[in-house]
Scaffold this active site. Structure first.
Site, PDB file in Angstrom:
ATOM      1  N   LYS A  12       0.839  -1.216   0.000  1.00  0.00           N
ATOM      2  CA  LYS A  12       0.000   0.000   0.000  1.00  0.00           C
ATOM      3  C   LYS A  12       0.869   1.260   0.000  1.00  0.00           C
ATOM      4  CE  LYS A  12      -1.998  -1.177   3.929  1.00  0.00           C
ATOM      5  NZ  LYS A  12      -1.290  -2.435   4.205  1.00  0.00           N
ATOM      6  N   ARG A  67      -9.639   1.110   8.285  1.00  0.00           N
ATOM      7  CA  ARG A  67      -9.393  -0.321   8.431  1.00  0.00           C
ATOM      8  C   ARG A  67     -10.346  -1.011   9.398  1.00  0.00           C
ATOM      9  NH1 ARG A  67      -3.189  -1.558   9.492  1.00  0.00           N
ATOM     10  NH2 ARG A  67      -2.669   0.422   8.606  1.00  0.00           N
TER      11      ARG A  67
HETATM   12  P1  AP5 Z   1       4.846  -1.608   1.801  1.00  0.00           P
HETATM   13  O1  AP5 Z   1       4.498  -0.772   0.638  1.00  0.00           O
HETATM   14  O2  AP5 Z   1       5.585  -0.970   2.906  1.00  0.00           O
HETATM   15  O3  AP5 Z   1       3.545  -2.368   2.356  1.00  0.00           O
HETATM   16  P2  AP5 Z   1       2.277  -1.818   3.150  1.00  0.00           P
HETATM   17  O4  AP5 Z   1       1.087  -2.498   2.587  1.00  0.00           O
HETATM   18  O5  AP5 Z   1       2.282  -0.327   3.187  1.00  0.00           O
HETATM   19  O6  AP5 Z   1       2.617  -2.451   4.544  1.00  0.00           O
HETATM   20  P3  AP5 Z   1       2.536  -1.879   6.035  1.00  0.00           P
HETATM   21  O7  AP5 Z   1       3.249  -2.898   6.864  1.00  0.00           O
HETATM   22  O8  AP5 Z   1       3.016  -0.464   6.130  1.00  0.00           O
HETATM   23  O9  AP5 Z   1       1.014  -1.953   6.298  1.00  0.00           O
HETATM   24  P4  AP5 Z   1       0.340  -1.986   7.646  1.00  0.00           P
HETATM   25  O10 AP5 Z   1      -1.047  -1.725   7.238  1.00  0.00           O
HETATM   26  O11 AP5 Z   1       0.567  -3.190   8.445  1.00  0.00           O
HETATM   27  O12 AP5 Z   1       1.109  -0.849   8.475  1.00  0.00           O
HETATM   28  P5  AP5 Z   1       0.809   0.691   8.734  1.00  0.00           P
HETATM   29  O13 AP5 Z   1       2.085   1.408   8.680  1.00  0.00           O
HETATM   30  O14 AP5 Z   1      -0.322   1.147   7.921  1.00  0.00           O
HETATM   31  O15 AP5 Z   1       5.640  -2.884   1.248  1.00  0.00           O
HETATM   32  C1  AP5 Z   1       6.169  -3.856   2.123  1.00  0.00           C
HETATM   33  C2  AP5 Z   1       7.519  -4.334   1.592  1.00  0.00           C
HETATM   34  O16 AP5 Z   1       7.309  -5.077   0.405  1.00  0.00           O
HETATM   35  C3  AP5 Z   1       8.479  -3.206   1.221  1.00  0.00           C
HETATM   36  O17 AP5 Z   1       9.783  -3.595   1.541  1.00  0.00           O
HETATM   37  C4  AP5 Z   1       8.305  -3.056  -0.309  1.00  0.00           C
HETATM   38  O18 AP5 Z   1       9.496  -2.605  -0.929  1.00  0.00           O
HETATM   39  C5  AP5 Z   1       7.982  -4.482  -0.703  1.00  0.00           C
HETATM   40  N1  AP5 Z   1       7.046  -4.569  -1.821  1.00  0.00           N
HETATM   41  C6  AP5 Z   1       5.963  -3.784  -2.065  1.00  0.00           C
HETATM   42  N2  AP5 Z   1       5.314  -4.193  -3.172  1.00  0.00           N
HETATM   43  C7  AP5 Z   1       5.984  -5.282  -3.617  1.00  0.00           C
HETATM   44  C8  AP5 Z   1       5.811  -6.163  -4.729  1.00  0.00           C
HETATM   45  N3  AP5 Z   1       4.783  -5.995  -5.603  1.00  0.00           N
HETATM   46  N4  AP5 Z   1       6.694  -7.180  -4.894  1.00  0.00           N
HETATM   47  C9  AP5 Z   1       7.718  -7.356  -4.008  1.00  0.00           C
HETATM   48  N5  AP5 Z   1       7.962  -6.555  -2.946  1.00  0.00           N
HETATM   49  C10 AP5 Z   1       7.085  -5.523  -2.758  1.00  0.00           C
HETATM   50  O19 AP5 Z   1       0.274   0.605  10.245  1.00  0.00           O
HETATM   51  C11 AP5 Z   1       1.160   0.275  11.305  1.00  0.00           C
HETATM   52  C12 AP5 Z   1       0.355   0.188  12.588  1.00  0.00           C
HETATM   53  O20 AP5 Z   1      -0.258   1.465  12.869  1.00  0.00           O
HETATM   54  C13 AP5 Z   1      -0.825  -0.798  12.583  1.00  0.00           C
HETATM   55  O21 AP5 Z   1      -0.420  -2.116  12.884  1.00  0.00           O
HETATM   56  C14 AP5 Z   1      -1.733  -0.189  13.654  1.00  0.00           C
HETATM   57  O22 AP5 Z   1      -1.238  -0.483  14.941  1.00  0.00           O
HETATM   58  C15 AP5 Z   1      -1.550   1.313  13.432  1.00  0.00           C
HETATM   59  N6  AP5 Z   1      -2.540   1.813  12.473  1.00  0.00           N
HETATM   60  C16 AP5 Z   1      -2.288   2.311  11.239  1.00  0.00           C
HETATM   61  N7  AP5 Z   1      -3.428   2.681  10.639  1.00  0.00           N
HETATM   62  C17 AP5 Z   1      -4.433   2.414  11.522  1.00  0.00           C
HETATM   63  C18 AP5 Z   1      -5.841   2.544  11.455  1.00  0.00           C
HETATM   64  N8  AP5 Z   1      -6.443   3.039  10.355  1.00  0.00           N
HETATM   65  N9  AP5 Z   1      -6.554   2.149  12.528  1.00  0.00           N
HETATM   66  C19 AP5 Z   1      -5.975   1.671  13.641  1.00  0.00           C
HETATM   67  N10 AP5 Z   1      -4.626   1.505  13.754  1.00  0.00           N
HETATM   68  C20 AP5 Z   1      -3.868   1.874  12.696  1.00  0.00           C
END
Ligand code: AP5
Length: 220
Positions: A15, A90
């Site tokens: 994402k 989410r």
């Molecule tokens: P990346 O693009 O970083 O993936 P992502 O989907 O953004 O993953 P996140 O781990 O950031 O998502 P998340 O939802 O768990 O965490 P968030 O920060 O939102 O890609 C991942 C890796 O894969 C990278 O190394 C990239 O280079 C590689 N890659 C990408 N595409 C690829 C492909 N096609 N092929 C190969 N490799 C690829 O949230 C963190 C925490 O914050 C949550 O756990 C929660 O505690 C809190 N939080 C955030 N939002 C909320 C909410 N709305 N409500 C409540 N709590 C929240």
């Protein structure tokens, strides 16, 4: 009417990676709830310290706190033409709140792209992610490596591994996703704005497919 694009998908689906590119191509701000929490933690704000307690366990930050934070972000002038939403909503309560927020600013969810990636691929991917300290640019040691190990290509800052990318927390995050976020796929399907994109393709191919999907939704 301003158009908002939501990127949905499990942890590590891509994402953030895709939102960064699409944001540049469509000239819309990239709003990542996870990045805003991490920025607050870096600045040791009350919100950041509170959120860290949930993030480090892989749990969701409570809806009330998250919704208030996004409401504040969406009220800023750079969102007047829309935005790319990464990681929000989410939960069904967040999706309902977003709909109310957008109707009050003459906006709507134009397109929801569900980036699907099976669990075994996510578990393989997340330990290889490296993120830049300064602006959150994302790399992968195998799939999207930086030119110099440990250094961001864009701003030269140090790359680090997120605390919540350790194997135990990743398992909790995936379980929380299945329990609390997966139902949004049905929610947006019923609103007729959902399209699924295969997130196991190359990063560039996923971008092309997402842009085609967003374009299609815009013309309907
Ligand atoms: P990346 O693009 O970083 O993936 P992502 O989907 O953004 O993953 P996140 O781990 O950031 O998502 P998340 O939802 O768990 O965490 P968030 O920060 O939102 O890609 C991942 C890796 O894969 C990278 O190394 C990239 O280079 C590689 N890659 C990408 N595409 C690829 C492909 N096609 N092929 C190969 N490799 C690829 O949230 C963190 C925490 O914050 C949550 O756990 C929660 O505690 C809190 N939080 C955030 N939002 C909320 C909410 N709305 N409500 C409540 N709590 C929240």
């Amino acid at each position: 009417m301003s158009n908002f694009i939501v990127l949905l998908g499990p942890p590590g689906a891509g994402k953030g990676t895709q939102a960064e590119t699409i944001s540049e191509k469509l000239h819309l701000p990239h709003i990542s709830s996870g990045d805003i929490f991490r920025q607050n933690l870096k600045n040791q704000t009350q919100l950041g310290l509170l959120a860290a307690g949930f993030i480090n366990k892989g749990e969701l930050v409570p809806d009330e706190i998250t919704i208030a934070m996004i409401r504040d972000r969406l009220s800023q002038p750079d969102c007047q033409n829309g935005a790319i939403l990464d990681g929000f909503p989410r939960t069904p309560a967040q999706a309902e709140a977003l709909s109310i927020m957008l109707s009050s600013i003459n906006g709507k969810v134009k397109s929801v792209s569900y980036i699907s990636v099976p669990e075994n691929v996510l578990i393989d991917r997340l330990p290889g992610r490296w993120t830049c300290r300064k602006a959150g640019h994302v790399f992968h040691e195998k799939y999207s490596p930086p030119q110099t190990t440990g250094v961001c290509d864009f701003d030269g800052s140090e790359l680090y591994q997120r605390d919540d990318d350790n194997p135990e927390t990743v398992k909790v995050r995936i379980r929380v996703y299945l329990e609390q976020t997966l139902s949004l796929i049905e929610y947006y399907h019923q609103h007729d704005v959902l399209a699924e994109v295969d997130g196991t393709k190359s990063i560039e191919q996923v971008t092309r497919n997402l842009l085609a999907t967003i374009q299609r939704n815009g013309n309907e």
